[in-house]
Design a protein around this motif. Structure first.
Motif: not given
Length: 122
Positions: A1-3, A77-103
Motif C-alpha cells: 500500500m503506497r503512501q 498497519a497495512a503500510r507497515m506490513q507492506h514495508a516488511l513484505e518488500g524487505n529481504p530482512d524483516p527482522a532487521g527492519v523491525l529491530l531498526s524500527f524499535v531502536e528508533q521509537i520512544s520508550a
C-alpha cells in the motif's frame, strides 16, 4: 500500500477525525479554513480514494458522501506490513524500527504484542 499524497492525506485525516461520512463540499469547506482549494479538486481526489478502495460512498441527495473503509490504525498497519513484505530482512527492519521509537512507544508495542490474538493460540 503506497503512501498517500498530501491532499489525499488531508482528506483522509478529516474523515478519520470526524468518524462519519461527509461530502466533498464539507471537506472542501474545512480545508478552505487553512488554504483555498476548489471543490472540483477535492471531489476528484475523493473519487481517486474511492477507486483505490480507501473510501466508500453513498448518495446523499445529489452528492456523494464518503466514508473511510478502514481506520487510521488499519491503514498504518497495512503500510507497515507492506514495508516488511518488500524487505529481504524483516527482522532487521523491525529491530531498526524499535531502536528508533520512544520508550512510551516501546511500552505500547509490548502491550500490543501481549494482547495480540494470533492464529493457533501462539
Amino acid at each position: 500500500m503506497r503512501q498517500l499524497g498530501e491532499l489525499e492525506a488531508e482528506i483522509m485525516d478529516r474523515l478519520w477525525a470526524w468518524g462519519r461520512s461527509a461530502t466533498a463540499r464539507e471537506v472542501r469547506d474545512d480545508l478552505n479554513r487553512k488554504r483555498p482549494i476548489a471543490y472540483s479538486t477535492v471531489k476528484t481526489v475523493a473519487d481517486i480514494l474511492f477507486t483505490k478502495g480507501l473510501l466508500s460512498r453513498e448518495k446523499y441527495g445529489r452528492a456523494w458522501a464518503y466514508l473511510p473503509t478502514c481506520s487510521r490504525q488499519q491503514y498504518t498497519a497495512a503500510r507497515m506490513q507492506h514495508a516488511l513484505e518488500g524487505n529481504p530482512d524483516p527482522a532487521g527492519v523491525l529491530l531498526s524500527f524499535v531502536e528508533q521509537i520512544s520508550a512510551d512507544e516501546v511500552r505500547a508495542l509490548r502491550a500490543a504484542l501481549r494482547s495480540a490474538k494470533r492464529p493457533g493460540g501462539s
